[in-house]
Every structure is written in C-alpha cells, then in structure tokens.
Design an enzyme around this catalytic site. Structure first.
Site, PDB file in Angstrom:
ATOM      1  N   GLU A 130     -11.741   1.575  17.906  1.00  0.00           N
ATOM      2  CA  GLU A 130     -12.861   1.625  16.959  1.00  0.00           C
ATOM      3  C   GLU A 130     -13.840   0.464  17.182  1.00  0.00           C
ATOM      4  O   GLU A 130     -13.414  -0.607  17.614  1.00  0.00           O
ATOM      5  CB  GLU A 130     -12.346   1.649  15.505  1.00  0.00           C
ATOM      6  CG  GLU A 130     -11.580   0.431  15.069  1.00  0.00           C
ATOM      7  CD  GLU A 130     -11.021   0.572  13.650  1.00  0.00           C
ATOM      8  OE1 GLU A 130     -10.281   1.534  13.367  1.00  0.00           O
ATOM      9  OE2 GLU A 130     -11.329  -0.304  12.825  1.00  0.00           O
ATOM     10  N   HIS A 176     -13.079   3.738   9.041  1.00  0.00           N
ATOM     11  CA  HIS A 176     -12.336   2.568   8.530  1.00  0.00           C
ATOM     12  C   HIS A 176     -12.893   2.112   7.169  1.00  0.00           C
ATOM     13  O   HIS A 176     -13.436   1.010   7.042  1.00  0.00           O
ATOM     14  CB  HIS A 176     -12.387   1.414   9.559  1.00  0.00           C
ATOM     15  CG  HIS A 176     -11.266   0.431   9.369  1.00  0.00           C
ATOM     16  ND1 HIS A 176     -10.712  -0.271  10.393  1.00  0.00           N
ATOM     17  CD2 HIS A 176     -10.608   0.022   8.245  1.00  0.00           C
ATOM     18  CE1 HIS A 176      -9.758  -1.064   9.929  1.00  0.00           C
ATOM     19  NE2 HIS A 176      -9.671  -0.902   8.619  1.00  0.00           N
ATOM     20  N   ARG A 234      -3.498   1.371  11.136  1.00  0.00           N
ATOM     21  CA  ARG A 234      -4.213   0.821  12.294  1.00  0.00           C
ATOM     22  C   ARG A 234      -4.158   1.836  13.436  1.00  0.00           C
ATOM     23  O   ARG A 234      -3.132   2.490  13.653  1.00  0.00           O
ATOM     24  CB  ARG A 234      -3.557  -0.478  12.783  1.00  0.00           C
ATOM     25  CG  ARG A 234      -3.893  -1.709  11.975  1.00  0.00           C
ATOM     26  CD  ARG A 234      -5.326  -2.198  12.201  1.00  0.00           C
ATOM     27  NE  ARG A 234      -5.606  -3.430  11.495  1.00  0.00           N
ATOM     28  CZ  ARG A 234      -6.103  -3.521  10.262  1.00  0.00           C
ATOM     29  NH1 ARG A 234      -6.405  -2.430   9.577  1.00  0.00           N
ATOM     30  NH2 ARG A 234      -6.331  -4.690   9.710  1.00  0.00           N
ATOM     31  N   GLY A 258     -10.984   2.205   4.215  1.00  0.00           N
ATOM     32  CA  GLY A 258      -9.866   2.088   3.266  1.00  0.00           C
ATOM     33  C   GLY A 258     -10.189   1.243   2.038  1.00  0.00           C
ATOM     34  O   GLY A 258      -9.921   1.639   0.907  1.00  0.00           O
ATOM     35  N   ILE A 288       0.838  -1.202   0.000  1.00  0.00           N
ATOM     36  CA  ILE A 288       0.000   0.000   0.000  1.00  0.00           C
ATOM     37  C   ILE A 288       0.876   1.257   0.000  1.00  0.00           C
ATOM     38  O   ILE A 288       0.627   2.212  -0.741  1.00  0.00           O
ATOM     39  CB  ILE A 288      -0.965  -0.016   1.209  1.00  0.00           C
ATOM     40  CG1 ILE A 288      -1.959  -1.174   1.048  1.00  0.00           C
ATOM     41  CG2 ILE A 288      -1.694   1.316   1.358  1.00  0.00           C
ATOM     42  CD1 ILE A 288      -2.816  -1.455   2.275  1.00  0.00           C
TER      43      ILE A 288
END
Ligand code: NAP
Length: 316
Positions: free
Chosen positions: A260, A278, A231, A280, A155
């Site tokens: 989360e 979250h 994260r 992504g 990534i």
C-alpha cells in the site's frame, strides 16, 4: 531551547495535533521539506511523530543522533525497529485502545458487505440494471455464520463482541488461550477448516508474515470469506488473488495491502473483493483521541515522566 519535533508521516493527522505540538517545540513536517532540509531536520530532531505505515530502521536511527522519543500515531508499530530503539536508548509510544471500536466497526462493516454482496448490489441498483434484468442474485447470510478471529487482542475482542451480536459463532487463533467463552485453536489451518469467515486482527511481524497463504485459503474453502483489517503483509497477495480468481474462496474484504498505497490490478478488477484504503481508525473523533494520546506521551516525556502508552518491547 525549543525542542525540535519532526513529523515523518503522511497519514491523515488532525491539524489540531500540529497546533498543539507547536506550543511544545519547534515543529517541522517532512511533507514541507526538501530532501536536504529533511536530512538536516533529522539531525536535529529530539521527538519524531511517526505512524503505523512509517518505516524507521537502523539507518534512520543513525541519521537522528539527537532522537529521544518516537511517538507512533497508530497502534501497529511493525515499521519501527524496536530493537534499534532500545540500542539507541530511544523511547517509543503508540496509540492503543482508543481506536478499537472504529477498527472493529470496519471489520463488521466489511463482513456484512462482502457476505451480502452489498457493493455489487448497490452498483446494480444505481446503474438501473434492476429494471432491465430483474432481481439481483442471492447472497450469503452473515448471521449464524462461524467466524474465526486470527488474533484476539484489543481489537479482536471488540470484533468478537460485535460478531456475537450478529448471532455468529466465534472461534479464535492466538499463541495463548484467553479467558473468553470462545473456542480456541492453536492451529490456524484447523480453525480455517471449521469457519466460514476468517477475520485478521493480528500484528505484522516476522512470525505473521504471509501467515495466510494458499494452504490456509484452501482450508477456508469455496464458501469462505477473508477479512483483513490488520496488515497487508500477513496475507500472501499472490495466493489470495489465485484463490479469488479460481473461486477457492468466495470473497475477500481488505482494508490493508502488502504494498500500500499500491493495490494489485488483479485485486482491483475482481468483483468478489471489497477494498478500502486503510481507513480502520479514520474517523474524526478517533483521530482526535489518537492525537491526544500522542500529546499525552510527548508531555510525559517533556516532564521526565514514564510514557503513558509505551510500546511493550521498548526496554533499555
Ligand atoms: P493486540 O492487542 O496486541 O492483539 C494482538 C493479538 O494477536 C493477540 O491476541 C495476540 O495474542 C495475537 N498474536 C500476536 N502475535 C501472534 C503470533 N505470532 N501468532 C499468533 N497470534 C499472535 O493488538 P491490537 O491492538 O488488537 O491490534 C492488532 C493489529 O491491528 C495492529 O497490530 C495493527 O497492525 C492492526 N490495526 C489496523 C488498523 C487499520 O487501520 N486497519 C488500525 C489499528 C490496528 P497472543 O499474544 O496470545 O498470541
């Protein structure tokens, strides 16, 4: 006998995956089960479908005596104890690569958003304040900034390519230098001192827990921005809130959080922060590609073949 498959995640998984899994075994979803039914389903399960956010520890392996395969619907597997998987001879797969572009797109979207103060300017225009109070305050340019990537894997590299397209100067921090034309730092604090934007693209682990703390945020400085698409546990949230409240850094854009789905109220109140829940890899086509990779791993297991994308530490 039909293979018992149990889905333990509440992530947004396409129905398509469930339809396909039903063709391969008897499917149960945790969300449809009472606590007693869930315990029974764990006893029977041969395949478990988890996700990046799933926790699967020693006691979970102990309560799943028939378990042979965990497929993680995601690339990060920090919640799954791989040592225990090895001890219990359980195979573990994940879904790398198919989500790189989506996560990198989000990292750049967050970077552009926070530097150009886009959410606040949107609210300003939408609420009609422009007409009453005049021009919106000046923001920071994104192009030509120095960006430091914390982690330059699948990534991180995609983020670097996008940052280059925005004429940004890319540096990175990782354990090992890579064969790339970017400046390598083996010292995170040094890199933070030398960049304006720090983007986290590193896995959660014991080593990376609270890697971003007050020392690194101070090094990033009052003109600096932090972007976290990796994260939540990598950032010390208390230190981040302090740094944002006291303008020790200029802003932060966060897709992931330490606790989360809970997000600290202080973070939600600050106007130099952009938050996303979250997301992504949360696009229709990418979630479909992830579902297909889960199925490819399930099929490989059912045929007695090697997994397509086995987690690298999963060896027994
Ligand atoms: P990857 O290909 O394994 O890359 C990880 C990078 O981090 C590598 O450059 C690695 O380089 C570096 N690294 C690992 N441990 C390190 C340590 N202790 N200290 C310094 N550098 C370290 O992983 P990826 O596929 O790019 O994914 C990265 C993370 O993104 C995932 O683990 C996941 O948590 C997160 N993610 C988030 C979302 C979302 O929805 N927001 C979606 C997908 C993934 P070296 O080995 O050289 O150190």
């Amino acid at each position: 006998m039909s293979v018992p498959i149990l889905v333990i995640t509440n992530s947004f998984i396409p129905e398509y995956l469930f339809t396909e899994l039903k063709k391969r075994g008897s499917l149960k979803l945790k969300r449809d089960l009472s606590p007693e039914e869930f315990e029974k389903a764990k006893q029977e399960a041969e395949i478990i479908i988890a996700s990046g956010g799933s926790k699967f520890k020693k006691e979970d392996y102990d309560s799943c005596p028939n378990l042979k395969l965990i497929t993680d619907f995601g690339v990060g597997y920090d919640g799954i104890d791989i040592n225990e998987a090895n001890l219990h001879q359980v195979l573990v797969s994940h879904t790398p690569n198919v989500l790189n572009d989506d996560v990198a797109d989000l990292a750049l979207a967050h970077t552009l958003n926070i530097t150009r103060n886009l959410v606040n300017s949107h609210n300003y225009a939408k609420a009609g304040i422009w007409e009453q109070e005049g021009a919106f305050p000046l923001a920071t340019n994104c192009h030509h900034q120095k960006v430091g990537l914390v982690g330059l894997g699948r990534i991180g590299l995609e983020i670097a390519h996008r940052a280059e397209a925005f004429k940004m100067k890319v540096s990175y921090y990782a354990r090992h230098p890579k064969d790339v034309p970017y400046c390598y730092y083996d010292n995170l604090e040094e890199m933070a001192k030398n960049v304006e934007i720090l983007i986290l693209a590193i896995p959660a682990s014991k080593e990376t827990f609270h890697l971003i703390d007050k020392k690194i945020l101070k090094a990033l400085g009052p003109q600096g921005f932090l972007i976290n698409i990796a994260r939540g546990s990598i950032v010390n949230t208390e230190d981040l809130i302090y740094a944002l409240e006291h303008k020790e850094i200029k802003g932060a854009a966060l897709d992931v959080f330490e606790h989360e789905p809970h997000i600290e109220e202080a973070l939600r109140k600050l106007d130099n922060v952009i938050l996303s829940p979250h997301i992504g890899s949360a696009t229709e086509s990418t979630r479909l590609a992830m579902a297909n990779l889960v199925l490819a791993n399930v099929d490989a297991y059912l045929k007695g073949e090697s997994l397509v994308t086995q987690v690298k530490e999963n060896k027994f």
